[in-house]
Design a protein around this motif. Structure first.
Motif, PDB file in Angstrom:
ATOM      1  N   LEU A 358       0.848  -1.199   0.000  1.00 41.89           N
ATOM      2  CA  LEU A 358       0.000   0.000   0.000  1.00 41.89           C
ATOM      3  C   LEU A 358       0.882   1.247   0.000  1.00 41.89           C
ATOM      4  CD1 LEU A 358      -2.920   1.137   0.245  1.00 41.89           C
ATOM      5  CD2 LEU A 358      -2.582   1.125   2.733  1.00 41.89           C
ATOM      6  N   ILE A 363      -1.603  -1.505  -5.638  1.00 38.18           N
ATOM      7  CA  ILE A 363      -2.949  -1.872  -5.187  1.00 38.18           C
ATOM      8  C   ILE A 363      -3.227  -3.354  -5.398  1.00 38.18           C
ATOM      9  CG2 ILE A 363      -5.395  -1.491  -5.653  1.00 38.18           C
ATOM     10  CD1 ILE A 363      -4.772   1.375  -5.624  1.00 38.18           C
ATOM     11  N   CYS A 396      -6.806   1.050   0.816  1.00 39.48           N
ATOM     12  CA  CYS A 396      -6.580   0.597  -0.562  1.00 39.48           C
ATOM     13  C   CYS A 396      -7.724   1.052  -1.459  1.00 39.48           C
ATOM     14  CB  CYS A 396      -6.452  -0.930  -0.579  1.00 39.48           C
ATOM     15  SG  CYS A 396      -6.000  -1.617  -2.169  1.00 39.48           S
ATOM     16  N   SER A 400      -7.711   3.694  -4.711  1.00 42.44           N
ATOM     17  CA  SER A 400      -8.205   3.323  -6.038  1.00 42.44           C
ATOM     18  C   SER A 400      -9.509   4.038  -6.397  1.00 42.44           C
ATOM     19  CB  SER A 400      -8.409   1.807  -6.117  1.00 42.44           C
ATOM     20  OG  SER A 400      -9.311   1.364  -5.110  1.00 42.44           O
TER      21      SER A 400
END
Length: 431
Positions: A358, A363, A396, A400
């Motif tokens: 991370l 990812i 995470c 994203s």
């Protein structure tokens, strides 16, 4: 229902005979007293003499004598089965004894023997029930020793059943009884306080763990014997580390290493050496911890999976603190490739790797480690490790662009907490 002893006493009193008069020329008055209180069983010949003195036919007593003789024979046979390891047969015979037990038997001894049989058969709940009966007998007789031993044994069985909080309750009761009766000296008190200390340590109650270990040491020194002092020192060092007394923790841990070494307990000594590295890391002495653990790794055979995994795991934690993420990934990969890796340690390593990926913005690799790690943790009763995985997963998602998923999950978890009417402890449900 009158026992054999009660029948003899009733007849003697009706005829206004003393115990000495009934015994005269046959046995002692003391033996008559024991028979009347059912602490002794007369032979057939002696019973014939007693019946004659009391002007009754022997048949008046024969059924009572037969019952007592059969029970005694069954008990002796049960003891023989126990000695030979035939525990099911012993249990069947012990169950034929009439309850409540005749005074010729010591109830606490029979209950302990039945508990021992159940333990050998793996029937732990039944063993607990027997020890509960021992405790009850102890209170009825006002016998502290019986009661304390009952508390100790039931606690050990409950520990095996993974019911630690209940085990702790019983051991605490035993410790309180001993504290209330300081004149009673019982070596089992060492084991009671050592077990309490270990549970406090597992629960994260560091100060109580420290106090319990210190008391255990005092008791061990008082009673001497073959107590595992190295384990006490090691447990005390762990508690001291958690309360920030690092120098004292190292001193006790080094004493444990010395004792294990003298006893040629290589595994015990190695566990303490690994513990030394942990203390150094928690104390913030990272470079010293790193050098120590690297040198320790060189002393362990490559075939010793469990020890090697423990060392590699600790090295990974040190590298995390030092922000040496490449080395962390290297040693964690080495650990995960071993044949025997404890699930909890693997989950911790997966979490560290997920945090590194991370941090690096990877990812896909982060999600892979999260998925692999979370499979190792039961979600029915989420632990702090489970929530750490949750936090990394949300970070995470944020990275994203999945902010809505983070928000939805946090709301769902908050609603679950509210619906269960629980206050979250050590939980972080923020994004």
């Amino acid at each position: 229902m009158d026992t054999l002893g009660k029948k003899i006493r009733t007849l003697r009193r009706r005829q206004k005979l003393t115990q000495q008069a009934l015994a005269d020329g046959i046995v002692t008055a003391s033996m008559i007293s024991q028979i009347e209180s059912d602490r002794a069983t007369p032979s057939a010949a002696l019973l014939q003499h007693i019946a004659g003195r009391l002007n009754v036919d022997l048949s008046y007593f024969e059924s009572d004598l037969l019952d007592k003789s059969d029970e005694l024979q069954n008990y002796r046979a049960a003891r023989s089965f126990i000695e030979r390891g035939f525990y099911e047969d012993a249990i069947k015979l012990l169950k034929t004894l009439s309850w409540p037990l005749s005074p010729q038997f010591k109830a606490e001894v029979v209950y302990n023997e039945m508990a021992n049989c159940y333990l050998h058969l793996g029937q732990l709940e039944e063993a607990c029930a027997m020890y509960e009966s021992v405790i009850q007998i102890g209170y009825e007789k006002n016998d502290i020793s019986i009661t304390v031993h009952g508390y100790y044994h039931i606690g050990t069985v409950l520990r095996r059943l993974k019911r630690d909080r209940v085990a702790r309750m019983y051991w605490q009761r035993a410790a309180e009884l001993l504290q209330q009766n300081p004149d009673i000296q019982m070596p089992v008190s060492v084991k009671i306080h050592a077990n309490l200390a270990r549970i406090y340590l597992d629960e994260g109650n560091w100060q109580r763990a420290r106090q319990a270990y210190e008391q255990t040491l005092q008791l061990a020194n008082r009673f001497g014997g073959s107590f595992d002092t190295a384990k006490i020192y090691q447990g005390l060092s762990c508690a001291l580390m958690q309360v920030g007394e690092f120098d004292l923790a190292l001193a006790y841990n080094d004493s444990a290493i010395t004792i294990n070494g003298a006893a040629d307990n290589r595994k015990g000594a190695m566990r303490c050496r690994i513990n030394r590295g942990i203390i150094l890391r928690v104390a913030g002495r990272h470079e010293e911890a790193l050098a120590y653990m690297l040198s320790l790794r060189d002393t362990v055979s490559d075939k010793e999976d469990l020890m090697m995994v423990a060392i590699l795991h600790e090295l990974a934690l040190i590298y995390w603190d030092l922000k040496d993420f490449d080395s962390l990934l290297t040693v964690s990969d080495m650990a995960l490739r071993r044949n025997h890796v404890d699930q909890h340690i693997e989950a911790q390593l997966r979490l560290l790797r997920a945090k590194v990926y991370l941090h690096n913005g990877s990812i896909e690799f982060t999600q892979r480690e999260i998925e692999r790690g979370r499979r190792l943790i039961p979600s029915q009763q989420p632990s702090s490790l489970w929530y750490e995985f949750q936090d990394v997963k949300r970070q995470c998602w944020l990275l994203s662009g999945r902010e809505q998923d983070v928000l939805t999950e946090c709301i769902a978890e908050a609603e679950k907490v509210i619906s269960e009417d629980k206050t979250p402890k050590n939980r972080n449900i923020s994004a």
